[in-house]
Structure formats: C-alpha cells, structure tokens
Design a protein around this motif. Sequence first.
Motif, PDB file in Angstrom:
ATOM      1  N   CYS A 201     -14.705  63.280  35.308  1.00 14.12           N
ATOM      2  CA  CYS A 201     -14.662  64.747  35.333  1.00 14.12           C
ATOM      3  C   CYS A 201     -13.241  65.223  35.588  1.00 14.12           C
ATOM      4  N   GLY A 202     -12.454  64.400  36.274  1.00 14.74           N
ATOM      5  CA  GLY A 202     -11.049  64.711  36.479  1.00 14.74           C
ATOM      6  C   GLY A 202     -10.742  65.563  37.696  1.00 14.74           C
TER       7      GLY A 202
ATOM      8  N   CYS B 119     -11.047  65.248  40.929  1.00 14.59           N
ATOM      9  CA  CYS B 119     -10.383  64.662  42.108  1.00 14.59           C
ATOM     10  C   CYS B 119      -8.985  64.149  41.787  1.00 14.59           C
ATOM     11  N   GLN B 120      -8.644  64.089  40.495  1.00 13.45           N
ATOM     12  CA  GLN B 120      -7.532  63.221  40.101  1.00 13.45           C
ATOM     13  C   GLN B 120      -6.164  63.741  40.528  1.00 13.45           C
TER      14      GLN B 120
ATOM     15  N   CYS C 104     -13.770  59.987  44.987  1.00 10.65           N
ATOM     16  CA  CYS C 104     -14.020  60.264  43.576  1.00 10.65           C
ATOM     17  C   CYS C 104     -15.514  60.195  43.381  1.00 10.65           C
ATOM     18  N   ARG C 105     -16.139  61.342  43.223  1.00 12.49           N
ATOM     19  CA  ARG C 105     -17.599  61.392  43.080  1.00 12.49           C
ATOM     20  C   ARG C 105     -18.038  60.711  41.786  1.00 12.49           C
ATOM     21  N   CYS C 106     -17.173  60.695  40.778  1.00  9.37           N
ATOM     22  CA  CYS C 106     -17.529  60.054  39.512  1.00  9.37           C
ATOM     23  C   CYS C 106     -17.369  58.537  39.577  1.00  9.37           C
TER      24      CYS C 106
HETATM   25  S1  FES Z   1     -13.137  61.967  38.245  1.00 17.14           S
HETATM   26 FE1  FES Z   1     -14.792  63.221  38.914  1.00 17.14          FE
HETATM   27  S2  FES Z   1     -14.521  63.266  41.052  1.00 17.14           S
HETATM   28 FE2  FES Z   1     -13.056  61.833  40.405  1.00 17.14          FE
END
Ligand code: FES
Lengths: 150, 750
Positions: A95-96, A98-99, A128-130
């Motif tokens: 999702c990006g 947190c990046q 990073c939730r993803c």
């Molecule tokens: S890429 Fe989604 S929270 Fe890290």
Amino acid sequence: MRFTVNGVEREFAGDGDMPLLWYLRDHARLTGTKYGCGAGICGACTVLVDGQPQRACLLPVATLAGRAVRTIEGLGESGLHAVQKAWIEEDVAQCGYCQAGQILAAAALLERRPDPSPEDVDTITNYCRCGTYARIRRAIARAARELSAK
Amino acid sequence: MSAAAPQVSRRAFLQSSLTASGGLLLQAALAPAAFAQDATAPPNPLGLYLRIEPDNRVFIGARCPEIGQGVKTSLPMIIADELDAAWTDVTVEQLPLGLDFSGATPQWRYGPQGAGGSTSIPGAWSDLRQVGAQARSLMRRAAAARWGVAAESVATQDGHALHPDGRRLSYGALAAEAAALPLPAAPVVLKARSEYRIIGRPQKVVDAHDIVSGRARYGIDVYEPGACTAVMLRCPYFDGDIAGYDDHAARAVPGVRAVVVVPGPKPGEPLTANLATGIAVVADDTWSALRGREALRVEWSRGPFAHESSAALDRQCGLLLARTGQIVRDDGDFTAARAAAARVVSARYRVPFVSHAPLEPENCFVHVQADRARVIGPLQQPAGAQRAVHLVTGIARPAITVEMTRSGGGFGRKLTNDFVAEAALISKATGLPIKLMWTRSDDLQHDFFRPFGHHELVAALDAAGAVSGWTHRLASASKYYRRPNMKPEDLWTAELYPDDFPARLVPNYRLEWHAVTSGIPRGSWRAPAHTANAFAVQSFLDEVALAADRDPLALRLAMLGADREFDYAQHGGPKFSTGRLRNVLERVAAAVGWGRALPKGRGIGLAAHFTFGGYAAHAIEVEVSPRGELAFRRVVCAIDCGQPVNPLGIEAQMQGGTIDGLSTALNLEISIEGGRVLQSNFDGYPLAAMAQMPRDIEVIIVDSAESPAGCGEMGIPTAAPALMNAIHAACGVRIRNLPMRDQLRDALRA
Ligand code: FES
Ligand code: FES
C-alpha cells in the motif's frame, strides 16, 4: 520561533503544543509524513530531526526552535536518495503508506551503521501492516552496498 | 449487493475515437451522460480504458481501487500484453467510479470496481485482454492500410507494428488512422500463453517513485480548497447512545467551527450507513479538531449489550457446544463412524475477534451541496460509498461523484462505507466540505471485527489409522452483522464453507454451527472464515496424525488422495482440485526438507488450504528455546493462483499474507469488557514489527495455465496453523487458543 524543514526556514506562531506531524501535513502541506497512531508506536510519522529519527506525532512544534527537520520530500538532496532507489529496485511498497517512515528510519540507521547486521535492522520498530519486512531488509542491504561503493 | 447491482454491459463493449492530440482513445461504449451533465465531475482525460498518444505513450486506466494488493499494476499489465505495448511506455492512471444510470439498471462503465474477495484479477481476465486485443487489431489494420499489405502479415512488438520486410511504425504514429477504423465486429482471438511478453513477468509497482518520494496521494492527503477537518467522538458501547453532553468547552477551542450530533442506526436496523452514534467536531485543521474533541463532555447510555465481555462469550460458546446445533452438512453417518472407530480424537480451538487496522485509518472527503455531492477517499467499494451518501443525503446517485485515492491498506475494513456516510452527514449538517479523520483509537474501537469462535473437531479413525469420520462444530458470532433481512438459519454461511477440505474426502462428515449472541460489529477480514477454519482444521490434522502415529504430510496426502476435481459451490469455485492442493503442499515440503533430522528444539510445521480459487501452503521451521523463546528458521510458502499475472506482486501478497497470519496468531486479540472494546491503540493491539517476524519468506509460484485467481487473501489462512504445528514439533506444546502471546513461555516454564 524558527526552525527549518528540508533546509527551508520556517516561522511558527501558532499553538506550540501542536505535534510536528500536524504542522507538516496541515500547514506546510508536506503530506509524505503519515499518521498511523498518534502514540509514538507505528512510526508512520517518522522524520529526521537534526539527523535523528523521531516520531513527529509526539513532537510538539514548540520543542523545535533552531532545529533542522527533514521529511521524505527532502531526503534526496538532488533526486532520489540511495535508500529510496533501493526501495524501488526491491519493489518494497504494497500500500506504501508506511514507506516514507521506513525509508527515513533506514536512512538514519545507515548513517549510524553503514553495514548493518540483521540485529541492527531489527532496531527499526516501524510497523508495516502490509508485511513488507522481508523486502525492507533486502532494500536496506542494497542501499548499504550502493552507499559503501560511493 | 441489492437487486439493483450494477451489470457489466454486454450491449456494445468498446468504441474508439480520436483524441484532440491525434491519439487513439478506446473506451466502453456507454455515453458518459451522467458525468458530462455534472459540472463537478472529475476531469477524465483518460477516457475509459486506453489511450495511445502520437508520441507513443500509452495511458491505461486502473479501474479497481489500489489498497496495496497491486491491481493498479497487474490489471493494466493484462491490457498492455494483449496490445503488445512496451511496458515502459505505459502510464497508469486511477479511474473514478464509473456507474452509468441511463438504462434500466446501473451499468459499470469500466467494469466492476471493488477490492475484495480476491476478485479483481479473475473478474478482469477476459474483458481486459479483449480491450488490449481490439486495440492491437486496429493498429495492425492501420499499418496494413498504410503499407498496402494484408493485416494478417503485420506483426506487433513493443508498441510497434512490423512490416514483413522489417520496417516498423510506432503505435503512436498509427493512432489517428487506427481511430478512424471500425472496431472488430466479433471478439478478437487472444494470444496464446507462449506469446505473453508482460503477463507472467515481474513488474514493479507502478506508483513506486511517487511512494518513495512521499508524493503518492492517499485519502488522508486530500486537501480540497475550503475543506474543514472533522473528527468524531462515537459511543464506545455497542448500540449505546448519547445520554447527555456539553460542548461549550469544545466550541471554545480556537479553530473549532462547529459541533454536530451524528445519529447512528437504532439497534436491530440494517447497516446501510454509519455505525455508531457520536458527536462531530469540525475545525480548521486536525489539531484543533482533536483538541475540540478532547474538550467534549459526553455521558453515554450503555445500550443492550452492557454486560457483554470476552469471558462471557467464552462461557456462551462452552454452553452452546454442550448441545447439538444446526447441522449444515451431513455426509454418511458420523455417529455410526464414531461408534465403530478404533480411536476418536478431539480438540477445541479458540479464534479471537481481530481488527483490520489498516495503517491509514478510515478517512474521507465529502462535499454535499443542494443537488450534488463529491466524494474522494481511500475506498474499497466506491459504488457502496455512492450508495451510502445517497442514503443519508437523498441526493440522486448520478449526481454523486466518487474518486478513489490510494488506500493505506484495507484488509476488508474499507468495504464498509460507514465513514463515508459520517462525512456526508457532517457535510450536510454544516454545509461545509469535510475531510473526516479517524484516529487509531476510533479505528480499533469501531471496526467490523473478524468473528470470534470456538471450534470443536472430532475425528474417527478406523483400525488402519484412516480417517473414517470427521466433524467440525463451531460456535461463533456470524460475520453477517445487522442483517435483519437475512434468515437466522442462513447466518452460518459466513462461518463454515461446506465444500472446504476435507468434505467428500472423509465418508462420514458433519458440520455443525451454533450462533453466538454478541453486540460487537463484525465483518469481512482478509480471507474471512478461511483464517479461522484453516487454523482449526490444519492444526487438528497434526493432532490426528500424532494420535494415529502417522506422518503429518503422509496423512494429508492420503486424505487428498488421487488428483481429481470436486464441485465447490462457495466463493472461489466452481471447482476444487485435490491435485493442485496436493502439489503446493508437496512443493513446500520438498523445499523445506520435510523429514530430515532436526536438532533438539527445532520443528517444522505444514499446512495447506484452498482460498477463493487459489491453493496455498506453508512450511515453517522454528526453534523454541528451553525458556520458550520462539525463532523462525525458515518460512516457505507456495501458491497456485492459476496463470500468474505479476510474479513480483504475487510474491509480495504471499509475504504480506504470511506476516499478517503470523502477527495475528502471535499477538492480536480484540477483547470486550462492559459492552465495549478494550483496545484503543497499538499498545494494546501490537502488530508485529520486523524483529519478531521471519527475516525472509520464500515464495514458490506454481506455473499454471489455468485462468488466474487473485492472490490477496491466499497467504493468510495457512500461516498460523503451520506455525503452531512447527511449535508442537519443536517442543511438544500445542497452542489451540489464539493469540499465542505468552502461552508458549508459560507452558515451558510450568
Ligand atoms: S506497505 Fe502498507 S503499511 Fe507498509
Ligand atoms: S503516527 Fe506517530 S508513531 Fe504512529
């Protein structure tokens, strides 16, 4: 009071209790710094203050007088920083969200430890939730190689 | 969705035209009437699907919301491959919601637009390839006309038409002529698998540059001119209400513009809009709104579930499982098999409520005006967002525009548009354009949680050690929350999928469900019931193997038996293949070195499961210290999701699903006390950070010609049971109650 953000002088006369996070987002419109918890846990709001990674959600603007803040928008002096490039090369983002925080935390780590061990990398506590952690490790290793080759 | 669910138009699929700059625009054939009449409609320079500019740049519209699952990259890849575009020439742009209301039923102008159930890829596979193929057909015919040769003799490659003599013309140079040609009358023959040049090859996230430089736009980044920021204080008690409040201090906070009550639904009403009653504070910026909220004084009435607690729910499950519940599948005669069994094995597992906790909490921009509304947000179901705004404002759906930003995760949370409805209610009440922000506390307290349940599994073994009978008894609070129109006897369908393994592989097979009464909101959490059921079933298989003195892999393979297909009537069907499940299991077992001797304190666990059309397996090797510290030694997973579209994206989804499964199983539970959720930030709901997670996760992607399934959900269900099987193999401790937290340490200390 005055401080700098990405090298640009800023003057602030509002409520000094306002966390840097909301100043950056709502007032400076530097929206790369994200909100995730407001409690200093997730690291989505990570910025560099005088080169040190800090949780912007817990940092009242009043404490910043005379200090230098760097956000994701100002990480690369000219073009992308080696860490940002490594992030693209290793295709880290899902999702990006947190990046930006992860990249700043990694850049600060590499300043301190140019050749970090896995345990050094473990000190990054950003969520990073993803679940991109494996690629974050690879990207940090790649950036470390690039930076040491310079 | 309701009876008026949008239809995919089959009337006339595509139309082509010339753009102002002399390019080719290929779009769905519906007139964009609803948007054209609406002055606030977002500009849509892209047209609908595909635009080829004279300079050979190719613009492809991404119709599905991007929530981290990678469809903004993978869906355009499908078009680009059939087009024979060069991927480096492609720019992907997010399309807004495109619902056309000019006909009798709403039509999807660009095709279905949602992110849920791992459906984007399978839903797009045939129609998007046809879009690319028709555009390529136009290019070949335009080139053929220019060169005076037969269209069949014109080849294509990397955005160019190729003359038999080696001459080349770029698509861009042909675009204007192509736009003047009629579209093929019949569907074009699609490429053979061997001709794919983009599909099946690793492609990086299209927005990567924007993401790493902080420029990618999420819902939280929407700053529309004149917009105010709102935050809400919601009643923390399930179905509770406002008993009294004082907003004087809140209104006095500098920057606060308005305080408004936002009524929630009455208990028992269907969930169509917002979730809970609350009070909204509207301010010039986020900080003022938060400070205003802190200054609110509210007294809540605690509602009909004031006595609900996690402990009481556990007791309720125990009482329910002491009785016979609703039998929802009953093959053969389980009672007789049990009576005749040489051995009977049984175990109970507990799966807690968990929260989606996307890192970007819910938020949405809504501007309600007299006769129209505009919505911009991180949405999983944009059509549902439009419907929610319509329901709370009365504005006709064609006059409600919806734009999707990137979403910082979803995991099912943003399938429900309660936060959109709230923003619409606040905008309507104040007349202001509103960006509603949820804090993490709002998110954890007011989620639609993954259902909690107690699972009892019983297996009958015959004298040869084969499984002759199997029953799975589940007491759970159904995911179907606030669905008064749903018959109580159908609530189980969200909890048990009757065609899941080991249905039809065990002759005497019974599924039984018990309804737990609870006031906590429930909903779809990534791979819904598969996460709970695969945990119970795949853990139990190892317990059965132990009791029967059989190897856990051999037992699984014996139960799966020969390669064959069964009908699968639930989501992810229509078929379930034992051979494909067997293959992923064998692949991870081989990769991890199943059967090799391990040092003391090490163990390997396996699990395999079929989720929404995809087959996945995990093999996890762990080390458990004498003091109960857990370390991951190796994590391998395999996925068969049919034809892989973007291997890099599939690997990411499997790694992410694995982390999600492990983090949840180790740490996470939403607990209830006094009719409300206890957790209010990540201190009480600690997601795993890097140090706690495996350093690497190896992903095996099965090469397959089967039509593709999605892959956003397949990585989760098998991670937790493989881990718990590994822990048992390492040290003999069986974790049946999630999350694990300190149980391993406590067990080894005892
Ligand atoms: S890429 Fe989604 S929270 Fe890290
Ligand atoms: S938002 Fe600052 S640490 Fe989470």
